[in-house]
Design a protein around this motif. Structure first.
Motif, PDB file in Angstrom:
ATOM      1  N   VAL A  14       0.187   6.866  -2.720  1.00 26.32           N
ATOM      2  CA  VAL A  14      -0.659   6.118  -1.794  1.00 26.32           C
ATOM      3  C   VAL A  14      -1.846   6.996  -1.409  1.00 26.32           C
ATOM      4  CG1 VAL A  14      -0.761   4.966   0.445  1.00 26.32           C
ATOM      5  CG2 VAL A  14       1.336   4.842  -0.928  1.00 26.32           C
ATOM      6  N   PRO A  15      -3.092   6.530  -1.626  1.00 22.55           N
ATOM      7  CA  PRO A  15      -4.262   7.369  -1.312  1.00 22.55           C
ATOM      8  C   PRO A  15      -4.393   7.582   0.207  1.00 22.55           C
ATOM      9  CG  PRO A  15      -4.957   5.172  -1.913  1.00 22.55           C
ATOM     10  CD  PRO A  15      -3.490   5.223  -2.183  1.00 22.55           C
ATOM     11  N   SER A  16      -4.944   8.722   0.558  1.00 19.13           N
ATOM     12  CA  SER A  16      -5.096   9.067   1.985  1.00 19.13           C
ATOM     13  C   SER A  16      -6.549   9.226   2.401  1.00 19.13           C
ATOM     14  CB  SER A  16      -4.345  10.359   2.292  1.00 19.13           C
ATOM     15  OG  SER A  16      -4.825  11.413   1.455  1.00 19.13           O
ATOM     16  N   LEU A  66      -8.102   2.718   5.850  1.00 20.66           N
ATOM     17  CA  LEU A  66      -7.042   1.719   5.789  1.00 20.66           C
ATOM     18  C   LEU A  66      -6.256   1.708   7.091  1.00 20.66           C
ATOM     19  CD1 LEU A  66      -5.714   2.485   2.194  1.00 20.66           C
ATOM     20  CD2 LEU A  66      -7.135   0.542   2.865  1.00 20.66           C
ATOM     21  N   LEU A  67      -5.700   0.577   7.406  1.00 20.92           N
ATOM     22  CA  LEU A  67      -4.850   0.404   8.574  1.00 20.92           C
ATOM     23  C   LEU A  67      -3.396   0.714   8.209  1.00 20.92           C
ATOM     24  CD1 LEU A  67      -6.363  -2.914  10.006  1.00 20.92           C
ATOM     25  CD2 LEU A  67      -6.825  -0.562  10.749  1.00 20.92           C
ATOM     26  N   PRO A  68      -2.545   0.993   9.216  1.00 18.26           N
ATOM     27  CA  PRO A  68      -1.133   1.269   8.906  1.00 18.26           C
ATOM     28  C   PRO A  68      -0.451   0.141   8.133  1.00 18.26           C
ATOM     29  CG  PRO A  68      -1.625   1.936  11.147  1.00 18.26           C
ATOM     30  CD  PRO A  68      -2.836   1.218  10.645  1.00 18.26           C
ATOM     31  N   GLY A  69      -0.805  -1.094   8.446  1.00 17.51           N
ATOM     32  CA  GLY A  69      -0.220  -2.219   7.705  1.00 17.51           C
ATOM     33  C   GLY A  69      -0.597  -2.193   6.229  1.00 17.51           C
ATOM     34  N   MET A 104       0.913  -0.864   0.431  1.00 17.92           N
ATOM     35  CA  MET A 104       0.731  -0.048  -0.772  1.00 17.92           C
ATOM     36  C   MET A 104       1.982   0.765  -1.102  1.00 17.92           C
ATOM     37  SD  MET A 104      -3.194   1.201  -0.177  1.00 17.92           S
ATOM     38  CE  MET A 104      -4.485  -0.009   0.067  1.00 17.92           C
ATOM     39  N   ALA A 105       2.721   1.179  -0.091  1.00 16.18           N
ATOM     40  CA  ALA A 105       3.979   1.882  -0.336  1.00 16.18           C
ATOM     41  C   ALA A 105       4.996   0.957  -1.013  1.00 16.18           C
ATOM     42  CB  ALA A 105       4.530   2.428   0.977  1.00 16.18           C
TER      43      ALA A 105
END
Length: 405
Positions: A121-123, A127-130, A135-136
């Motif tokens: 998962v890109p950091s 992006l929001l936590p949702g 993506m996870a």
């Protein structure tokens, strides 16, 4: 009158829509397109599908992300300001530009593409936590999918066969996966490189520990799939190791081995294509192949049919008795004219010949017989004969033998 019961109608099953990790509208512009085209796009595995509508189950176009290079943000043409609605997908063989409705949609697409390509998962995206949670979930599905798939460089060969393949086909690659000999579900990696003109072969062991694969080196490395194992060797060798992809080479011409008549050596001969012959005319009847007609021998020919007008009985060998008074019979030395025999061959029936009088020899024979009969009758009448009729004697002229009642 009772009507026959009809079975209830069963509705036709509708085609189920494909399951995508992420989907939304995208405007796409390829290298050959002059303007953007709007599609409903969906990401599944390492493939990006494009549909005309979100209700369609059959895609119109697709892109393979297996040749992914990078993602870049791109401003519209003629503008130096990036409104956050454009990005570019760079592949190994082409570049595709996309336009979305908002900055959030662009970051979502970039995040899902990087997740399935890099398996993480890109950091570095907004992006929001949702979004990160979605993506996870996509990452877990992709890892499970790849765990069930075998890479194209996996071959069911032995250790020696793998080494021979790498030596004989260096143009196809220098890294392949094969089943491990321990029988524990692991695999082995065989590589071949050339060092100062000498081939160097190396074999590596990959253990199976639950759903993951562990590369057994000095510092063990865990991978979620066999594709990740291949990517590990490619990336850690500075792309000097490439997956082995054996091309299927098929012959196009039939050939065979034949001994040379002059020197006796075996040579390879290419079979020539047979002549198909003249093509039949279009729309016309098909021509049948000519049948071979064997000549009929003279012994097998049928006898000719007899003419109905000449169906006479010809006596053979029974000559008439020549006990006549005048001894006027034809001499045996006189030549007898015989009817010519017809040739035994198939030919058209000749026209009927006109009736002609009989030949002279037959006419003389008949006249001679008539004269003999006349002379013998006259002699019989001149010598009287006696007959007894009712007790009386009566002379009957012309009867040489007496008869009585």
């Amino acid at each position: 009158m009772a009507l026959a019961l009809r079975p209830p109608r069963v509705p036709k099953p509708k085609s189920s829509l494909p399951s995508h990790y992420h989907e939304s509208f995208l405007e796409k512009k390829g290298p050959r397109d002059q303007d953007y085209k709007k599609f409903w796009a969906g990401l599944q595995g390492l493939t990006l599908y494009f549909y005309n509508s979100y209700r369609d189950s059959q895609y119109m176009e697709k892109l393979d992300l297996g040749v992914f290079v990078k993602l870049t943000d791109e401003a519209p043409w003629g503008s130096s300001h990036d409104p956050g609605t454009h990005f570019c997908l760079v592949l190994r063989n082409q570049e595709i530009k996309f336009k979305v409705e908002s900055l959030e949609s662009r970051e979502m697409w970039k995040g899902f593409i990087l997740t399935v390509v890099e398996l993480r998962v890109p950091s570095n995206l907004t992006l929001l936590p949702g979004h990160l949670y979605m993506m996870a979930e996509a990452l877990a599905k992709e890892e499970a999918r790849r765990a069930l798939e075998m890479p194209s460089c996996f071959l069911k060969v032995s250790r020696l066969e793998a080494q021979l393949l790498l030596e004989r086909h260096p143009e196809c690659g220098n890294l392949l996966l094969r089943p491990s000999g321990d029988g524990a579900g692991g695999v082995s990696v065989s590589t071949l490189q050339t060092l100062n003109g000498t081939p160097v072969v190396r074999h590596y062991k990959v253990k199976r520990e639950g759903p993951k694969y562990v590369i057994d080196v000095e510092e063990p490395f865990s991978c979620t799939s066999l594709d990740a194992v291949v990517n590990y060797f490619v990336s850690h060798s500075n792309k000097k190791l490439m997956p082995f992809l054996l091309d299927d080479d098929y012959e196009k011409v039939i050939g065979y081995v034949e001994a040379d008549k002059e020197n006796g050596e075996s040579v390879w001969v290419t079979a020539s294509a047979p002549d198909p012959g003249p093509a039949p005319p279009r729309g016309g009847p098909k021509q049948l192949p000519p049948s071979s007609i064997a000549p009929v021998s003279s012994q097998d020919k049928l006898p000719p049919l007899l003419n109905q007008d000449e169906n006479y009985v010809i006596p053979t060998g029974d000559a008439p008795a020549a006990n006549y008074v005048n001894q006027d019979v034809p001499s045996p030395s006189r030549p007898v004219v015989l009817k010519p025999r017809k040739l035994a061959m198939f030919q058209a029936k000749p026209p009927k010949s006109p009736i002609v009088p009989k030949s002279e020899p037959k006419k003389d024979l008949n006249s001679g017989l008539a004269r003999k009969l006349a002379v013998s009758s006259a002699q019989a009448f001149s010598s009287p004969t006696t007959a007894v009729l009712g007790g009386y004697k009566r002379e009957q002229p012309g009867l040489g033998n007496p008869w009585c009642r």
